[in-house]
Scaffold this active site. Structure first.
Site, PDB file in Angstrom:
ATOM      1  N   ARG A  53     -10.757 -11.294   8.155  1.00 39.58           N
ATOM      2  CA  ARG A  53      -9.349 -12.124   7.595  1.00 39.58           C
ATOM      3  C   ARG A  53      -9.735 -13.487   7.112  1.00 39.58           C
ATOM      4  NH1 ARG A  53      -4.721  -9.561   9.111  1.00 39.58           N
ATOM      5  NH2 ARG A  53      -4.702  -8.544  11.357  1.00 39.58           N
ATOM      6  N   PHE A  93     -10.985   0.276   0.131  1.00 39.44           N
ATOM      7  CA  PHE A  93     -10.627  -0.658   1.275  1.00 39.44           C
ATOM      8  C   PHE A  93     -10.971  -2.097   1.072  1.00 39.44           C
ATOM      9  CE2 PHE A  93      -9.819   0.515   5.777  1.00 39.44           C
ATOM     10  CZ  PHE A  93      -9.995  -0.759   6.404  1.00 39.44           C
ATOM     11  N   VAL A  94      -9.845  -2.820   1.052  1.00 41.34           N
ATOM     12  CA  VAL A  94     -10.358  -4.398   0.892  1.00 41.34           C
ATOM     13  C   VAL A  94      -9.972  -5.186   2.156  1.00 41.34           C
ATOM     14  CG1 VAL A  94      -9.853  -4.228  -1.820  1.00 41.34           C
ATOM     15  CG2 VAL A  94      -7.769  -4.638  -0.229  1.00 41.34           C
ATOM     16  N   ASP A  98       0.907  -1.196   0.022  1.00 38.96           N
ATOM     17  CA  ASP A  98       0.039   0.062   0.165  1.00 38.96           C
ATOM     18  C   ASP A  98       0.787   1.508   0.159  1.00 38.96           C
ATOM     19  OD1 ASP A  98      -1.909   2.123   0.358  1.00 38.96           O
ATOM     20  OD2 ASP A  98      -3.187   0.439   1.663  1.00 38.96           O
TER      21      ASP A  98
END
Length: 177
Positions: free
Chosen positions: A163, A150-151, A101
């Site tokens: 998760r 936003f993943v 990121d």
């Protein structure tokens, strides 16, 4: 949990195909080098487990765990909760990462590992989000380049949740906003 997902960005099948492709490439490039595959905890766990099974060569694995000092700051200060436990001097090291990121943490990890004098140090990331890059770090192997969304899922979290999703989804803004 599913009602928090705006859309599925990458399906379970797309991820499996990508892992197989990356695994084959790494197996070919490191076949006779006994590399160390290094994961940065926690987000990488799912990708890491799938990747090492997709790389059927002699290798070793290790993990590091880091966090930034000062929530929400780019102080450049990292706290190592767990450092490398395998000597990497003269070894070929491949960092397996779930998402690249801003690159801030990874740039410090790379500098830390380079000080240990590996024979080579490369980065393999499942997801690359170059539009968010702040530090000059690039991956050598990239599964998917994704937009600035936003993943979550496949190891990626929001507030330690999501998760365990088998796909990568975009979280609804009202959940994280």
């Amino acid at each position: 949990m599913m009602h928090d997902i705006e859309k599925i960005l990458l399906s379970e099948e797309e991820i499996k195909e990508c892992v197989a492709k990356l695994g084959k490439q790494l197996a070919e490039e490191y076949a006779d080098k006994n590399p160390v595959f290094l994961g940065i905890l926690k987000g990488v766990v799912v990708f890491f487990a799938d990747m090492i099974r997709a790389i059927p060569i002699r290798s070793e694995i290790d993990f590091i765990s880091v966090s930034s000092y000062g929530m929400g700051t780019n102080s450049g200060q990292l706290k190592f909760h767990k450092d490398v436990s395998i000597p990497i001097k003269g070894r070929h090291v491949v960092i397996l990462e779930d998402i690249l990121d801003s690159g801030n943490t990874l740039s410090h990890v790379v500098a830390h590992l380079n000080a240990m004098e590996p024979a080579s140090l490369k980065i393999c990331t499942l997801l690359d989000k170059p539009s968010r890059r702040e530090a000059p770090v690039e991956a050598d192997y990239v599964g998917f380049t994704i937009p600035n969304e936003f993943v979550v899922g496949y190891g990626l979290d929001f507030a330690e949740g999501y998760r365990n999703l088998p796909f990568i989804g975009v979280l609804k803004p009202e959940i994280y906003g």
